[in-house]
Every structure is written in structure tokens, then in C-alpha cells.
Design an enzyme around this catalytic site. Structure first.
Site, PDB file in Angstrom:
ATOM      1  N   ILE A  93       0.854  -1.190   0.000  1.00 37.55           N
ATOM      2  CA  ILE A  93       0.000   0.000   0.000  1.00 37.55           C
ATOM      3  C   ILE A  93       0.889   1.238   0.000  1.00 37.55           C
ATOM      4  CG2 ILE A  93      -1.676   1.321   1.360  1.00 37.55           C
ATOM      5  CD1 ILE A  93      -2.838  -1.383   2.212  1.00 37.55           C
ATOM      6  N   HIS A 110      -6.876  -3.891 -10.750  1.00 40.88           N
ATOM      7  CA  HIS A 110      -7.440  -4.724  -9.693  1.00 40.88           C
ATOM      8  C   HIS A 110      -8.292  -5.825 -10.341  1.00 40.88           C
ATOM      9  CE1 HIS A 110      -8.871  -5.949  -5.831  1.00 40.88           C
ATOM     10  NE2 HIS A 110     -10.104  -5.957  -6.314  1.00 40.88           N
ATOM     11  N   ASP A 146      -7.608   0.598  -3.601  1.00 44.56           N
ATOM     12  CA  ASP A 146      -8.525   0.171  -4.670  1.00 44.56           C
ATOM     13  C   ASP A 146      -9.718   1.114  -4.788  1.00 44.56           C
ATOM     14  OD1 ASP A 146      -6.852  -2.010  -5.104  1.00 44.56           O
ATOM     15  OD2 ASP A 146      -7.966  -3.310  -3.746  1.00 44.56           O
ATOM     16  N   GLU A 175      -7.189  -8.475 -18.217  1.00 47.15           N
ATOM     17  CA  GLU A 175      -6.240  -7.520 -17.625  1.00 47.15           C
ATOM     18  C   GLU A 175      -5.168  -7.165 -18.654  1.00 47.15           C
ATOM     19  OE1 GLU A 175      -4.590  -8.323 -13.762  1.00 47.15           O
ATOM     20  OE2 GLU A 175      -6.245  -9.645 -13.225  1.00 47.15           O
TER      21      GLU A 175
HETATM   22  C1  GRF Z   1      -3.019  -9.328 -11.220  1.00 44.94           C
HETATM   23  O1  GRF Z   1      -4.116 -10.200 -11.065  1.00 44.94           O
HETATM   24  C2  GRF Z   1      -3.408  -7.931 -10.835  1.00 44.94           C
HETATM   25  O2  GRF Z   1      -4.732  -7.630 -11.117  1.00 44.94           O
HETATM   26  C3  GRF Z   1      -3.187  -7.941  -9.352  1.00 44.94           C
HETATM   27  O3  GRF Z   1      -2.029  -8.705  -9.172  1.00 44.94           O
HETATM   28  C4  GRF Z   1      -1.900  -9.640 -10.228  1.00 44.94           C
HETATM   29  C5  GRF Z   1      -0.545  -9.439 -10.842  1.00 44.94           C
HETATM   30  O4  GRF Z   1      -0.261 -10.417 -11.782  1.00 44.94           O
HETATM   31  N1  GRF Z   1      -3.096  -6.593  -8.847  1.00 44.94           N
HETATM   32  P1  GRF Z   1       1.037 -10.280 -12.694  1.00 44.94           P
HETATM   33  O5  GRF Z   1       2.223 -10.127 -11.753  1.00 44.94           O
HETATM   34  O6  GRF Z   1       0.874  -9.100 -13.584  1.00 44.94           O
HETATM   35  O7  GRF Z   1       1.113 -11.578 -13.455  1.00 44.94           O
END
Ligand code: GRF
Length: 226
Positions: A93, A110, A146, A175
Site C-alpha cells: 500500500i 485490480h 482500490d 487484464e
Molecule cells: C493481477 O491479477 C493484478 O490484477 C493484481 O495482481 C496480479 C498481478 O499479476 N493486482 P502479474 O504479476 O501481472 O502476473
């Protein structure tokens, strides 16, 4: 001109990889100047090194308090010349000292549809709750966890038989699409914040090819190249 950015990680760095790939293909308006981890064993550091990107480790345990850790992060990022910060799985954080140093220039991803399921267990929390839809959120970082204004969200179906891992894998694929897109928008100067709302300046860009992604809803829609 590209915006110099620092990417902060704590682990695998698959989101970092998605950004490195977009940078290599020439579509990203970000110049990744530094990949910084709070953990020396983060695999993302190797991903960055493979692309010739400078890396740094700022181990949180080496500092007496959060303020000192934040100050060390700010110093390392400033030294790299980065003007914006991307939190790609950074599991610490950040306090007000850090947030004000890069005000309105920090993005986080997130793995849930905020404001539902904040915290470090977004995917298993959503699966356990029995939601029918979950997803991921890219947002500006403010002083609360978040919480900051939302840039883009992607929604995917959640199924009764999903555990956090199965749901998480479906979310992670999105993502990797929305995070580079959001970073590109920030670095292109197309984002503005009005209260809790993030406005995206229009651009004459074709929509992205979403084939192969499976059922999902992404808003604002992805643009060509992302
Ligand atoms: C992802 O799921 C992201 O949303 C969360 O942490 C994870 C990181 O994954 N905050 P990576 O290290 O990018 O593979």
C-alpha cells in the site's frame, strides 16, 4: 512523444509483459524507463531485463516505516526520469507521500469489478460470493486502497463451478488487454479526472479486434492495437 513511466511489480509480471509486448510492437505511448520491485525474487524483473529495461529492487523490509519506504520509491522513480507510475501487481500500500508525488499519474489494476471485492483476494472473494459476472478494473490511485477514479473495466462471466483460480484466469486475459490500453490513454494525455469520473478524449482510432476473447464487455471499448 512518449511519456516516461515506471512499472512497479511484486511477482510474476504478466501484466508487465503485456505492456512490454505492446511497447515492442510500437503502439504504446509509454517509454518504460524502470521496472521496480519490492521483492528481489519477482519474476517480472527477469522479463524486464530480457527487454533491456533497467530494474531496481526497493525492499520494504529494509525501511523503518512506510514513509521511508515511500520516499525511497519516489527517489528511485524520479532518478529514472519517469513521470507516471504503473502498479502492475505491486503488493504494497502506498502512502500519501507517494500518491502526492505522482498525483493523478498513478494507475493500478485490480482483478475485480470495483467497488466490489477490493483487497488482495479479489478473484476468490468474487467466486465464493457466487457472483455471475466479475472482471477487472484499471483506476487512478488515491490515498485509499482500490478506490480512485475508474479508467476502464472489463467484465467476464463467473460460473458456479469456478474457484478463484478459474475465474482469475478468465479475468487475467482481460487484464492483459485493458491495462496497456489505459496506460496508453494516460501517456497520450487523453484522460482527465472530473470528481470520480474519468473522461477519455476521443481519437480517430478504429475499434480493437476482440475475436478470441470469449464473452466479455469492455468499457470504454478497446482501440486498435490493444
Ligand atoms: C493481477 O491479477 C493484478 O490484477 C493484481 O495482481 C496480479 C498481478 O499479476 N493486482 P502479474 O504479476 O501481472 O502476473
Amino acid at each position: 512523444m512518449k511519456t516516461p513511466v515506471a512499472v512497479l511489480i511484486s511477482g510474476s509480471g504478466s501484466n508487465l509483459q503485456a505492456m512490454l509486448d505492446k511497447a515492442a510492437s510500437g503502439v504504446l505511448a509509454a517509454d518504460i524507463r524502470l521496472v521496480l520491485s519490492n521483492r528481489a525474487d519477482a519474476y517480472g524483473l527477469a522479463r524486464a531485463a530480457k527487454c533491456g529495461i533497467p530494474t531496481a529492487v526497493v525492499a520494504h523490509g529494509a525501511y523503518p516505516c512506510r514513509e521511508a519506504f515511500d520516499a525511497a520509491l519516489v527517489a528511485a522513480i524520479r532518478k529514472s526520469g519517469a513521470e507516471a507510475v504503473v502498479l502492475a501487481g505491486f503488493m504494497r500500500i502506498l502512502g500519501p507521500g507517494f500518491v502526492t508525488a505522482f498525483a493523478q499519474r498513478i494507475l493500478n489494476i485490480h482483478p475485480a469489478l470495483l467497488p466490489s471485492f477490493p483487497g488482495v483476494h479479489g478473484q476468490p472473494d468474487a467466486a465464493r460470493h457466487g457472483v455471475k459476472i466479475s472482471g477487472c478494473t484499471v483506476h487512478f490511485v488515491d490515498e485509499k486502497m482500490d478506490h480512485g477514479p475508474i479508467v476502464i473495466q472489463a467484465a467476464v462471466p463467473a460460473h458456479a463451478e469456478d474457484d478463484g483460480k478459474a475465474l482469475g484466469a478468465r479475468i487475467l486475459a482481460l487484464e492483459h488487454r485493458i491495462f496497456p490500453q489505459a496506460v496508453h490513454w494516460l501517456c497520450s494525455g487523453r484522460l482527465s479526472i472530473v470528481g470520480r469520473h474519468v473522461r477519455l478524449a476521443p481519437a480517430d482510432v478504429a475499434p480493437a479486434d476482440m475475436s478470441g476473447l470469449g464473452p466479455c464487455l469492455v468499457n470504454p471499448p478497446l482501440e486498435q492495437g490493444f
